[in-house]
Structure formats: C-alpha cells, structure tokens
Write a protein that holds these residues in place. Structure first.
Motif, PDB file in Angstrom:
ATOM      1  N   HIS A  53     -12.543  37.209  21.893  1.00 18.02           N
ATOM      2  CA  HIS A  53     -11.236  37.302  21.249  1.00 18.02           C
ATOM      3  C   HIS A  53     -10.659  38.704  21.450  1.00 18.02           C
ATOM      4  O   HIS A  53      -9.506  38.862  21.838  1.00 18.02           O
ATOM      5  CB  HIS A  53     -11.372  36.969  19.764  1.00 18.02           C
ATOM      6  CG  HIS A  53     -10.080  36.705  19.073  1.00 18.02           C
ATOM      7  ND1 HIS A  53     -10.026  36.072  17.861  1.00 18.02           N
ATOM      8  CD2 HIS A  53      -8.792  36.982  19.387  1.00 18.02           C
ATOM      9  CE1 HIS A  53      -8.764  35.966  17.469  1.00 18.02           C
ATOM     10  NE2 HIS A  53      -7.997  36.520  18.387  1.00 18.02           N
ATOM     11  N   LYS A  90      -2.510  39.401  21.113  1.00 23.70           N
ATOM     12  CA  LYS A  90      -2.048  39.060  19.770  1.00 23.70           C
ATOM     13  C   LYS A  90      -0.863  38.091  19.846  1.00 23.70           C
ATOM     14  O   LYS A  90       0.089  38.327  20.583  1.00 23.70           O
ATOM     15  CB  LYS A  90      -1.658  40.339  19.036  1.00 23.70           C
ATOM     16  CG  LYS A  90      -1.174  40.138  17.630  1.00 23.70           C
ATOM     17  CD  LYS A  90      -0.824  41.474  16.999  1.00 23.70           C
ATOM     18  CE  LYS A  90      -0.002  41.280  15.758  1.00 23.70           C
ATOM     19  NZ  LYS A  90       0.447  42.538  15.184  1.00 23.70           N
ATOM     20  N   ASP A 100      -5.178  33.481  21.436  1.00 28.95           N
ATOM     21  CA  ASP A 100      -5.425  34.113  20.135  1.00 28.95           C
ATOM     22  C   ASP A 100      -5.483  33.046  19.044  1.00 28.95           C
ATOM     23  O   ASP A 100      -6.390  33.050  18.199  1.00 28.95           O
ATOM     24  CB  ASP A 100      -4.324  35.141  19.851  1.00 28.95           C
ATOM     25  CG  ASP A 100      -4.428  35.775  18.471  1.00 28.95           C
ATOM     26  OD1 ASP A 100      -5.497  36.308  18.129  1.00 28.95           O
ATOM     27  OD2 ASP A 100      -3.422  35.742  17.742  1.00 28.95           O
TER      28      ASP A 100
END
Length: 149
Positions: free
Chosen positions: A37, A43, A48
């Motif tokens: 991740h 983001k 994500d």
C-alpha cells in the motif's frame, strides 16, 4: 464451574490454538499489505481504495475477532488451573501476548492513517514491523512448549 472447565479443557485449548493461528495469519499479512500500500498506491487511487477495503476487512472480520477469542480461550485455560504461575514461562508468554496485543493496536492505528490519507511510513518501515509478530510468536511458542526457564 471448575469441573465444567476441566471437562471442556480439550475444547478450550483447541479454541485457543485455532484463534491464535487465525490472529497470527492476520498479524503476518496486514503489515505486508501495508508495505505494498505504501509503495504502490497513490492516495485516492483505485488501488488505494482496494488496499483499504482489504486491510479493513482483514482487521475487523478476522484479526479482531481472532484476537478477542484468543484472549477469551486463554483466560479460560488459566481458569482451569493448569498454569503454574510459580514458573517463569507463563509470565514470559503473558508479556509476549501483551506485546502482540500492542502490535495489533499499532497496526490498527496505521490502518486508520491509511484511511485518512496520512500515512507517513515507508514500505521499508512496514517490512521491519512485519518481523515483530514473528519474533513474538517465537517467544510465545518456545515459552509454552520448551519452557527453557
């Protein structure tokens, strides 16, 4: 009550072992998810969001219940009177289990940071964190099985 616990001892022990195995599976996998991740997902991206779903479900549907049932079965085992607290091994195991619980809490907080978009740790830091459950598992199993102290 003690007679009931003594009669149920094999089932309580089985529940404790199965719960601990499930908890440890999550404790090994969640930091690994965090590695990928942190390293691969921008983001707000679809990746994500995918990681967040995986992490949340692992933590809430597997790890949380497994940790709770590990504790419940463990406390029931203690209630049967089979643990000799004059020996060092149960104290060593207890400290390691408390540390594992603390690690679970730390991982839970990291998941909330990913969800808020505020993760500041690197994949390398999560790789290092991934070793903590392994070391604690080693201490717990050796304390219970080998009882070297």
């Amino acid at each position: 009550m003690t007679d009931l616990l003594a009669a149920a001892y094999p089932w309580i022990k089985t529940g404790h072992i199965l719960s601990f195995v499930a908890w440890m599976a999550g404790m090994f996998y969640l930091p690994r998810l965090f590695v990928y991740h942190a390293e691969r997902a921008e983001k707000g991206s679809e990746l994500d969001e995918t990681f967040q779903v995986m992490e949340t479900k692992l933590l809430k549907l597997i790890m949380g219940p497994a940790m709770i049932s590990t504790w419940v079965f463990g406390l029931l085992l203690i209630s049967t009177g089979v643990v000799d607290w004059s020996q060092p091994w149960p104290w060593i195991k207890a400290v390691a289990v408390l540390a594992m619980t603390g690690m679970h809490g730390w991982l839970s907080k990291r998941r909330r940071e990913f969800a808020a978009g505020t993760n500041s740790r690197t994949g390398r830091q999560y790789r290092i964190a991934n070793e903590v459950p392994t070391l604690l598992l080693l201490v717990i199993v050796v304390a219970v099985v080998v009882r070297p102290f």
